[in-house]
Design an enzyme around this catalytic site. Structure first.
Site, mmCIF file in Angstrom:
data_model
loop_
_atom_site.group_PDB
_atom_site.id
_atom_site.type_symbol
_atom_site.label_atom_id
_atom_site.label_comp_id
_atom_site.label_asym_id
_atom_site.label_seq_id
_atom_site.Cartn_x
_atom_site.Cartn_y
_atom_site.Cartn_z
ATOM 1 N N THR A 58 0.828 -1.212 0.000
ATOM 2 C CA THR A 58 0.000 0.000 0.000
ATOM 3 C C THR A 58 0.861 1.261 0.000
ATOM 4 O O THR A 58 2.077 1.207 0.215
ATOM 5 C CB THR A 58 -0.925 0.054 1.235
ATOM 6 O OG1 THR A 58 -0.107 0.252 2.390
ATOM 7 C CG2 THR A 58 -1.739 -1.208 1.394
ATOM 8 N N CYS A 59 0.187 2.414 -0.187
ATOM 9 C CA CYS A 59 0.923 3.684 -0.273
ATOM 10 C C CYS A 59 1.282 4.244 1.091
ATOM 11 O O CYS A 59 1.883 5.314 1.175
ATOM 12 C CB CYS A 59 0.068 4.693 -1.028
ATOM 13 S SG CYS A 59 -0.281 4.127 -2.700
ATOM 14 N N ASP A 60 0.891 3.568 2.173
ATOM 15 C CA ASP A 60 1.144 4.109 3.513
ATOM 16 C C ASP A 60 2.503 3.653 4.028
ATOM 17 O O ASP A 60 2.859 2.474 3.924
ATOM 18 C CB ASP A 60 0.038 3.637 4.462
ATOM 19 C CG ASP A 60 0.087 4.382 5.784
ATOM 20 O OD1 ASP A 60 1.092 5.080 6.043
ATOM 21 O OD2 ASP A 60 -0.861 4.261 6.556
ATOM 22 N N ASN A 64 -6.627 0.835 -0.007
ATOM 23 C CA ASN A 64 -6.058 1.042 -1.347
ATOM 24 C C ASN A 64 -6.751 0.167 -2.404
ATOM 25 O O ASN A 64 -6.248 0.007 -3.502
ATOM 26 C CB ASN A 64 -4.558 0.692 -1.382
ATOM 27 C CG ASN A 64 -3.656 1.907 -1.388
ATOM 28 O OD1 ASN A 64 -2.445 1.787 -1.554
ATOM 29 N ND2 ASN A 64 -4.200 3.086 -1.219
#
Ligand SMILES: Cc1ncc(COP(=O)(O)O)c(C=O)c1O
Length: 399
Positions: A339-341, A378
């Site tokens: 994910t982008c986190d 996401n």
């Protein structure tokens, strides 16, 4: 192997082959049939763990805590083995009901419930409920003739990875007042319960809790006690060794010798039964050198089935599927989720051989509190669960 021997065994292996007891050919076949990430659920392992705990606690009625892994195949298998079920929500009631489990085979152990949930469980035929405070006792007044109450007492433990007695359970001093409140309102109090915390590394909190509960029952001799529920907590090995279950339960068995005749003992194991039954197969989808470390980006992470790292404080053993030379070169690496986190990092400090995009990794002990708390952040879908028999081999089975 006793605890010392286990510690020694692990200490001698710098880079142990974590997959040695898995059937690698089945895993390779599954990889041809299923796209990663996926979880593999081995029902034989559920059975193995259930029998191991039942043998370690003879005479104790096991109620599987389905919150740890609420997969229908697990419930069906345990039902077939004569297992019973620990439920906490209306959703869990519906799940077991749909699988043909009878209400009498269940206990409802959530100390806090909506009235609607109480009614739903009663309609299902579950009559045994846990309470731990006066407001909860009063909720049962309309159903006083249909329920039997189990009062949960809090026993804090330093040895448990997940402290469950902070949030739930009355203090021992509050117990007589709760019993009086229930009985003066015409309710039946039949049991005491506790949960000293999940992934407990020593059995002594449970032993103390058993002794204190038995003393409290003796003091409240006016109550017709029927049940003592010793909760879950039984540990499994993640990164380091834990006591083998028979050794862990030995002092518990001894403490249970003092249970008076006529009182049935319950346990609510979740993790011990479900954790070893599932592994996750993941693939490296990206690789970058950042400073001194190589970052490997996998196709599942802490927002997916590895969510147990956040909620359950578990550190799953993760290892490459392809065989590697344990005496070869290992490099400081990071494993990250997709994910982008930036919180989605699985391991900041792991030594790995040089791996490539496309290589497959396997995470072990992924049955308990993993897919149960996975999200689809996401818009990554949760990994699917592939059900098999006999993926995990136990050398002692052959003797
Ligand atoms: C009421 C109750 N019973 C049983 C369990 C299962 O505990 P474990 O997984 O440690 O066996 C839990 C875990 O949260 C729980 O809350």
């Amino acid at each position: 192997m006793n605890t010392d021997a286990l510690v020694q065994h692990f200490a001698e292996q710098t880079h142990p082959d974590e997959l040695e007891q898995f059937d690698r050919s089945t895993l390779s076949q599954l990889l041809k049939e299923h796209e990663t990430p996926f979880l593999v659920l081995d029902l034989q392992e559920v059975e193995y763990q259930y029998h191991a705990l039942q043998n370690a606690l003879p005479g104790v009625s096991l109620f599987y805590a389905i919150k740890s892994l609420a997969h229908p195949a697990v419930i069906r298998r345990l039902k077939k083995l004569g297992g019973q079920f620990d439920l906490a929500t209306a959703g869990e009631v519906d799940l077991v009901k749909g699988l043909g489990v009878a209400g009498e085979q269940c206990i409802h152990t959530h100390p806090i419930k909506k009235d609607k949930e109480i009614r739903h469980a009663l309609e299902f035929g579950c009559r045994r409920f846990v309470v731990d405070n006066p407001a909860e006792v009063i909720k049962f007044v309309p159903y006083k003739d249909d329920v039997e109450l189990i009062i949960r007492v809090s026993f804090r433990s330093q040895d448990a990875t997940v402290d469950l007695s902070r949030k739930f359970g009355c203090a021992l001093e509050e117990l007589p007042g709760l019993v009086d409140l229930a009985m003066s309102n015409g309710m039946t109090v039949s049991g005491l319960s506790f949960h000293v915390g999940s992934q407990s590394l020593s059995p002594f909190a449970q032993v103390n809790a058993i002794q204190a509960s038995l003393a409290a029952m003796k003091e409240m001799a006016h109550v017709s006690w029927k049940w003592l529920d010793i909760g879950g907590s039984f540990p499994v090995s993640y990164q380091g060794p834990v006591m083998p279950i028979d050794d862990f339960c030995a002092p518990i068995r001894e403490a249970l010798l003092d249970v008076p005749e006529g009182i049935e003992v319950f346990a609510e194991p979740g993790r011990f039964i479900s954790a070893p039954s599932m592994i996750e197969v993941l693939r490296i989808v990206g690789k970058a050198k950042r400073g001194a470390r190589t970052w490997y980006y996998l196709d599942d992470g802490v927002y997916g089935a590895l969510s147990g790292q956040m909620y359950d404080h578990a550190q799953y053993p993760i290892t490459p599927l392809k065989p590697f030379d344990p005496t070869g070169d290992f490099f400081p690496s990071v494993l990250a989720g997709p994910t982008c986190d930036s919180v989605d990092v699985i391991d900041e400090d792991i030594e790995l051989p040089d791996l490539a995009v496309g290589d497959v990794l396997v995470a072990k002990q992924m049955g308990a509190y993993t897919i149960a708390s996975a999200s689809e952040f996401n818009y990554y879908p949760k990994p699917k669960v592939v059900v098999v028999e006999d993926l995990i081999e136990h050398p002692e089975d052959e003797s």
